[in-house]
Design an enzyme around this catalytic site. Structure first.
Site, mmCIF file in Angstrom:
data_model
loop_
_atom_site.group_PDB
_atom_site.id
_atom_site.type_symbol
_atom_site.label_atom_id
_atom_site.label_comp_id
_atom_site.label_asym_id
_atom_site.label_seq_id
_atom_site.Cartn_x
_atom_site.Cartn_y
_atom_site.Cartn_z
ATOM 1 C CB CYS A 159 39.610 43.767 46.932
ATOM 2 S SG CYS A 159 38.392 43.054 45.825
ATOM 3 C CG HIS A 201 35.872 46.276 47.794
ATOM 4 N ND1 HIS A 201 37.141 46.140 47.283
ATOM 5 C CD2 HIS A 201 36.016 46.985 48.944
ATOM 6 C CE1 HIS A 201 38.010 46.736 48.098
ATOM 7 N NE2 HIS A 201 37.348 47.248 49.113
ATOM 8 C CG ASP A 216 39.090 47.972 52.023
ATOM 9 O OD1 ASP A 216 40.050 47.338 51.538
ATOM 10 O OD2 ASP A 216 38.159 48.423 51.323
#
Length: 597
Positions: A159, A201, A216
């Site tokens: 991520c 994250h 995202d």
């Protein structure tokens, strides 16, 4: 890799060292070098001599960026977006294949993008379809670089790398973008767990139309399997400019200003809130009760309900099976009562699919943990009970209108009940009775139910063979179809009275027409050595005989055939009809048994 029920695995992601251009508060400054033809449009420019731009630090989020919490059910996105208008741009972005530098890639992508929204869209689509989640790198951090150029050249990252590349590409395109970090309910998340320590994250905020928006790209790109060994590209539109009141469902930023919500949620609220899968919203579901992830049973029972915009089909699994519940479909949602048959903590999953969907794939939309203190043994349902239970908009579509019993459970004290419907045109039905502790044969399952047709009304008269819980299954087909009957729905019938012991109805043969009716005797088992009164409603026939030891004719008056017969000296009694006075041929229509002495 879809689990049974079609749930997409949650997204993994652990934070590594930050490669960031500004802090979360937006106080640092980035200096980018641009070729002449890619000057950023949005930033205020301060000339540093030829080819240098200093971009102004993005403003921190403020009042006009904030959205109401809880969600107002309006839109899934924070910016009105017409996906059809993106079709050409999306297709173009997917085809761009530039790997030599981030600048060159952005330059190629922007050829088809005019507005800031289109630029962000092109960057988003490219990343979601070209960068895969690096499972090996996740397990072995020393092998991993999250630098944008490395991410671009290897085509994989975690991520941190997705968010860093997104930020740099936006910056080159002249779009203000932030990399945010925080906690997520992603891969490995356990319901009701607490979050401590470093964030796990990373995602982005972009500045469009004078407001900040969230996205995202890691979760937009696909998912990993349960074993965390394989990543599969599976594009998810939900995480592009997600409405902040929905984004908070599984993203909790380190800096609460970046929730973009009023009021902001506390970490405790984030931990306690039940996790909605992105499918929950993309299928048009609106709300679910209870709000918490953990449900305690009360007297052995727990209840869940879901509201949705349009007709949706649901299923559920409690510890992997749907045996211990009663689910009913409502016009705008569903209601589920759960009766776990063991104490302890059980995982409850709820699945849904649009009623129009052709394929039989249900997606997981909700998960709960049900904590059961005590078991209600009386609510142990027969194995044959099929979910959902009772009539609904779905059975109405199949032609079963105006049910006499709208609820899924029918209670009877004396072991008898009667269910009526108005039937749509051209429908023929079959019904059968099932129970766990019955040794009913296939034939007897049907013979404890009698169909009575009056015009377009049908009545199902039910006489239970004993006390207990029974399933009344209803099947239908078009009369004009030669094929089999299809299962439509079922009821649960309960009877606690242990005295109950009804015999089956008499057996009927093919010449017994649908609109004939037995008024008496209803019992298929007649007492021996007795005079029995017969009254049958039949039409279009010349003569009716009852054949026992002797033969007894019935006489007709106003459509009813009446008379008596004596049961002495015989084991069976038949009703026969003579369809035409000129023929000597009789057809059997009914058969009764006689009790043995």
């Amino acid at each position: 890799f879809v689990q049974p029920g079609g749930q997409v695995s949650r997204e993994p992601c652990k934070q590594t060292q930050a490669v960031t251009s500004y802090s979360n508060e937006g106080t640092q400054v980035t200096v980018e070098i641009h070729a002449k033809d890619t000057t950023p449009q949005l930033f205020k420019k301060l000339s540093f001599g030829k080819g240098f731009q200093k971009t102004e630090a993005p403003r921190p989020p403020g009042g006009k960026d904030l959205h109401e919490y809880p969600w107002d059910k309006s839109s899934l996105k924070s910016l009105p977006v017409d996906l059809q208008q993106f079709e050409k741009l999306d297709a173009y972005a997917l085809k761009v294949n530039v790997k030599n530098s981030v600048e060159e890639l952005v330059k190629a992508l922007l050829k088809q993008a005019r507005t800031d929204l289109e630029k962000v869209r092109a960057i988003w689509m490219w990343i979601c379809h070209h960068i895969e989640y690096d499972i090996v790198g996740y397990h072995n951090k020393s092998q991993l670089s999250s630098k944008p150029m490395d991410v671009l050249q290897t085509g994989k990252s975690i991520c941190e790398g997705y968010a860093g590349l997104f930020e740099q590409m936006c910056s080159i395109a002249g779009i203000q973008c932030m990399k945010l970090s925080g906690y997520s309910k992603g891969y490995g998340y356990k319901m009701g767990q607490t979050f401590t320590g470093d964030s796990d994250h990373a995602w982005n905020a972009v500045y469009l139309d004078g407001r900040w928006h969230l996205l995202d790209s890691t979760w937009g790109s696909g998912a990993v399997d349960d074993a965390f060994t394989k990543f599969t590209f599976r594009y998810n539109e939900f995480y592009f400019l997600t409405h902040p009141a929905l984004f908070i469902n599984n993203h909790f930023p380190d800096n609460s200003n970046w929730q973009l919500l009023k009021p902001t949620l506390t970490l405790k609220e984030f931990e306690n809130n039940r996790l909605h899968n992105s499918n929950f919203y993309t299928l048009g579901l609106l709300t679910a009760h209870p709000e918490t992830a953990v449900i305690q049973t009360v007297n052995g029972k727990a209840s869940v309900s879901v509201d949705c915009r349009s007709a949706t089909l649901f299923t559920f699994k409690l510890k992997g099976t749907d045996e211990h519940g009663l689910m009913t479909l409502k016009k705008h949602g569903m209601k589920l009562d759960i009766y776990p048959q063991m104490t302890g903590s059980h995982k409850l999953q709820i699945f849904a699919k649009p009623s129009k969907a052709s394929e039989d794939v249900y997606n997981c939309v909700l998960e709960y943990v049900v904590k059961c203190q005590s078991v209600d043994k009386a609510m142990r349902f027969p194995k044959d009970l099929h979910q959902p239970v009772g009539p609904s908009w779905f059975t109405e579509r199949q032609g079963f209108l105006r049910p006499s019993h709208p609820d899924p459970v029918i209670h009877t004290n004396d072991g008898r009940c009667s269910v009526t419907f108005t039937l749509g045109k051209d429908i023929s039905i079959l019904a059968s009775l099932h129970s766990d502790n019955s040794s009913l044969t296939e034939d007897m399952r049907r013979r404890h139910i009698m169909q009575i047709h009056r015009g377009n009304q049908i009545e199902l008269k039910i006489h239970l063979p004993h006390a207990g819980n029974f399933v009344l299954k209803i099947y239908a087909k078009k009369k004009s179809d030669p094929g089999n009957y299809d299962y439509i729905f079922n009821y649960l019938i309960t009877c606690l009275n242990t005295e109950v012991k009804w015999p089956a109805f008499p057996q009927s043969y093919s010449k017994w027409a649908e609109d004939y009716e037995i008024l008496e005797p209803l019992s298929g088992l007649l007492p021996a050595n007795r005079n029995i009164q017969f009254k049958l409603k039949m039409h279009g026939i010349a003569k009716v005989l009852v054949q026992a030891e002797n033969t007894y004719p019935l006489s007709e008056s106003r459509g009813y055939w009446e008379g008596t017969c004596n049961t002495s000296g015989c084991r069976e009694v038949f009703v026969m009809v003579h369809e035409n006075a000129n023929h000597s041929f009789y057809s059997h229509v009914l058969k009764y048994e006689v009790e043995t002495q």
